[in-house]
Scaffold this active site. Structure first.
Site, short mmCIF file in Angstrom:
data_model
loop_
_atom_site.label_atom_id
_atom_site.label_comp_id
_atom_site.label_asym_id
_atom_site.label_seq_id
_atom_site.Cartn_x
_atom_site.Cartn_y
_atom_site.Cartn_z
N CYS A 133 -26.20 80.10 37.91
CA CYS A 133 -26.93 80.66 36.78
C CYS A 133 -28.42 80.67 37.08
CB CYS A 133 -26.67 79.84 35.52
SG CYS A 133 -24.99 79.98 34.92
N ARG B 125 -34.62 76.92 41.23
CA ARG B 125 -33.64 75.84 41.33
C ARG B 125 -33.75 75.23 42.72
NH1 ARG B 125 -28.05 77.21 38.22
NH2 ARG B 125 -27.84 74.98 38.50
N LYS C 43 -15.59 71.08 34.37
CA LYS C 43 -16.04 71.96 35.47
C LYS C 43 -16.97 71.22 36.43
CE LYS C 43 -19.70 74.95 35.03
NZ LYS C 43 -20.67 74.99 36.12
N1 EPU Z 1 -34.44 69.69 40.74
C1 EPU Z 1 -35.47 69.56 41.64
N2 EPU Z 1 -35.13 69.37 42.95
C2 EPU Z 1 -33.86 69.29 43.39
C3 EPU Z 1 -32.81 69.41 42.45
C4 EPU Z 1 -33.13 69.61 41.12
O1 EPU Z 1 -36.64 69.64 41.29
O2 EPU Z 1 -33.64 69.09 44.59
C5 EPU Z 1 -34.77 69.88 39.32
C6 EPU Z 1 -34.25 71.21 38.79
O3 EPU Z 1 -35.15 72.26 39.03
C7 EPU Z 1 -34.06 70.92 37.32
C8 EPU Z 1 -33.67 69.44 37.31
O4 EPU Z 1 -34.07 68.92 38.57
O5 EPU Z 1 -35.27 71.07 36.66
C9 EPU Z 1 -32.19 69.15 37.12
O6 EPU Z 1 -31.42 69.84 38.10
P1 EPU Z 1 -30.01 69.30 38.57
O7 EPU Z 1 -30.07 69.08 40.04
O8 EPU Z 1 -29.60 68.17 37.69
O9 EPU Z 1 -29.08 70.54 38.30
P2 EPU Z 1 -27.88 71.09 39.18
O10 EPU Z 1 -27.20 69.98 39.86
O11 EPU Z 1 -28.33 72.27 39.97
C10 EPU Z 1 -26.07 70.74 37.36
C11 EPU Z 1 -25.07 71.60 36.65
C12 EPU Z 1 -25.79 72.48 35.64
C13 EPU Z 1 -26.61 71.64 34.69
C14 EPU Z 1 -27.53 70.69 35.45
C15 EPU Z 1 -28.24 69.69 34.55
C16 EPU Z 1 -23.37 71.93 38.32
C17 EPU Z 1 -22.71 72.84 39.28
N3 EPU Z 1 -24.37 72.42 37.61
O12 EPU Z 1 -26.93 71.64 38.04
O13 EPU Z 1 -24.74 73.09 34.92
O14 EPU Z 1 -27.40 72.46 33.87
O15 EPU Z 1 -26.76 69.93 36.41
O16 EPU Z 1 -27.33 68.92 33.84
O17 EPU Z 1 -22.97 70.77 38.18
C18 EPU Z 1 -23.66 74.74 33.69
O18 EPU Z 1 -22.61 74.10 33.81
O19 EPU Z 1 -23.81 75.70 32.90
C19 EPU Z 1 -24.80 74.38 34.52
C20 EPU Z 1 -25.78 75.21 34.79
#
Ligand code: EPU
Length: 429
Positions: free
Chosen positions: A117, A122, A22
């Site tokens: 989620c 976020r 995904k």
């Molecule tokens: N963060 C920041 N600033 C940003 C971006 C992120 O502080 O600009 C922080 C977040 O608050 C968090 C950490 O960095 O504490 C990690 O966030 P990340 O950006 O890695 O998460 P994401 O890209 O929003 C993706 C997956 C999530 C998964 C996370 C971590 C997708 C669509 N979502 O989210 O997947 O939990 O990486 O591996 O790729 C899931 O599949 O169930 C899911 C939620």
């Protein structure tokens, strides 16, 4: 409204096939608009998040044709906008990948603030910091993020303050067609980062170091289309591994990259589960008791946060006390109250959950509060005594292809039922 109904207590035996990843697919689909000719994506998971993204692409003018449930042909040449206006985009976190992809294509992007989620705050500050380094201005008006590069996009060094999957991928998307070299330091290393880089490189991009914490992107003038097959889903595979660990049994989990599962395998082995690695499969067996252990989630190659609720379901049945520490998200224990309805003994303090293993869980009516929490409730239901009913399964179907069919195929007693309106209303309250 639909629900899952699970009669617990069946051992799982047989084979299950893992679908495409995904979190790779949701970045690669938006990335197709960077190409100047059609792209064929293979091994796409048949899940609602993928359908939503291809729908968004169509709403932007792309031609999208599904050749079968897992293969889509996307012709991005007819995309005629720099704006993702579809209301539906708000619901899905990954719609933010259109920011990077549209910037690469049009030097401008307007995208709704993303949903997804709910694990607390976020932020997307690291995405915006990266775009700014590449020469962009940005603003937020009426829930829409606007980013544009008035003087064109140029390569730059970007240091990520936190390890973030989304910002790493978004900056890659914006930088592939920028002028010069972009260096992302403290980059995320997840398998889907490597998959996005491989996809972009197959289109003619020049990305080095994906999978390490320094990614170098030398901008190129154009990207062409082509065919690309998405990697298997690490988290879907881990979810079935956890299901066998909780319910007991012997299952061959096929179409996986065992290396991506090392972090999950290591913990299950500590818990007394047998895991045998084969070329593109893992065989998971559990017949004896489950041992307690401690788990801390971390960016890859650490234990994935997206497996935290599922491993919690297994630890609920372990002998002794386990400590679970969430190292990525602020608030990823919203599911604990639902687990308690099933007899789980869990205390949460901030990012730490202390789990006292119990002899057995009991079936109950529970609600999936997000995608992985929902998967964890399914696992708990498979292992529990009696019947578990899980509502709000749309969360689960965002990210798991044919969960019911795959589990039933290995002997689980699980089915989907449609709930009459009145019943659905009383549950929503
Ligand atoms: N963060 C920041 N600033 C940003 C971006 C992120 O502080 O600009 C922080 C977040 O608050 C968090 C950490 O960095 O504490 C990690 O966030 P990340 O950006 O890695 O998460 P994401 O890209 O929003 C993706 C997956 C999530 C998964 C996370 C971590 C997708 C669509 N979502 O989210 O997947 O939990 O990486 O591996 O790729 C899931 O599949 O169930 C899911 C939620």
């Amino acid at each position: 409204m639909e629900k899952y109904v699970i009669k617990g207590g069946c051992r799982l035996t047989g084979e299950v096939n893992i679908s495409g990843a995904k979190n790779a697919a949701v970045a690669i689909i938006p990335a197709t608009i960077l190409a100047d000719s059609p792209c064929r994506l293979e091994n796409l998971p048949d899940i609602s998040d993928v359908k939503t993204l291809t729908y968004i692409l169509e709403s932007m003018g792309a031609k999208v044709e599904y050749l079968d449930r897992h293969t889509v042909e996307i012709d991005p040449r007819t995309v005629d906008t720099d704006t993702v206006s579809a209301d539906i985009a708000r619901r899905i976190r990954a719609s933010y990948y259109f920011l990077g992809a549209l910037l690469g294509r049009c030097r401008k992007a307007v995208v709704p603030m993303p949903g997804g989620c709910n694990f607390g705050i976020r932020p997307i500050d690291q995405h915006l910091k990266g775009f700014a380094a590449l020469g962009c201005d940005y603003s937020l008006d009426n829930g829409m993020i606007s980013v544009s590069a008035p003087q064109d996009l140029h390569g730059a060094s970007v240091y990520m303050d936190v390890v973030t999957v989304g910002a790493t991928m978004n900056i890659m998307l914006a930088a592939v067609l920028a002028d010069g070299m972009t260096i992302i330091e403290n980059a995320a290393k997840e398998p889907h980062i490597v998959d996005l880089a491989n996809f972009l490189n197959s289109m003619g991009a020049n990305i080095m170091g994906a999978g390490t914490d320094v990614i170098k992107i030398r901008g190129v003038k154009q990207l062409r289309g082509g065919a690309y097959s998405i990697i298997p889903d690490q988290i879907e595979a881990g979810t079935y591994m956890a299901a066998v660990a909780a319910a007991g049994g012997d299952v061959l989990i096929q179409n996986v990259i065992p290396k991506h599962l090392d972090c999950i395998t290591a913990k299950l082995v500590e818990m007394g589960v047998e895991v045998e690695e084969l070329d593109d499969a893992v065989r998971v067996r559990r017949s004896g008791p489950i041992s307690r252990t401690n788990v801390k989630t971390m960016p890859y190659p650490g234990f994935p946060t997206d497996m935290q609720p599922q491993i919690a379901a297994v630890l609920c049945l372990a002998q002794g006390t386990s400590v679970l520490t969430e190292g990525v998200w602020d608030n990823r224990y919203r599911y604990v109250d639902e687990f308690r309805r099933m007899g789980a003994q869990i205390q949460v303090d901030g990012k730490i959950a202390v789990i006292e293993g119990v002899e057995s869980l009991t079936g109950a009516k529970v609600q999936a509060c997000d995608l992985r929490a929902g998967a964890a409730m399914v696992i708990a239901g498979l292992a529990a005594q009696g019947t578990t009913e899980i509502s709000c399964i749309h969360h689960i179907e965002r990210g798991y292809e044919n969960l019911v069919g795959k589990l039933a195929g290995v002997g689980a007693d699980i089915r989907t039922i449609t709930v009459p309106d009145e019943d659905a209303k009383s549950q929503a309250g």
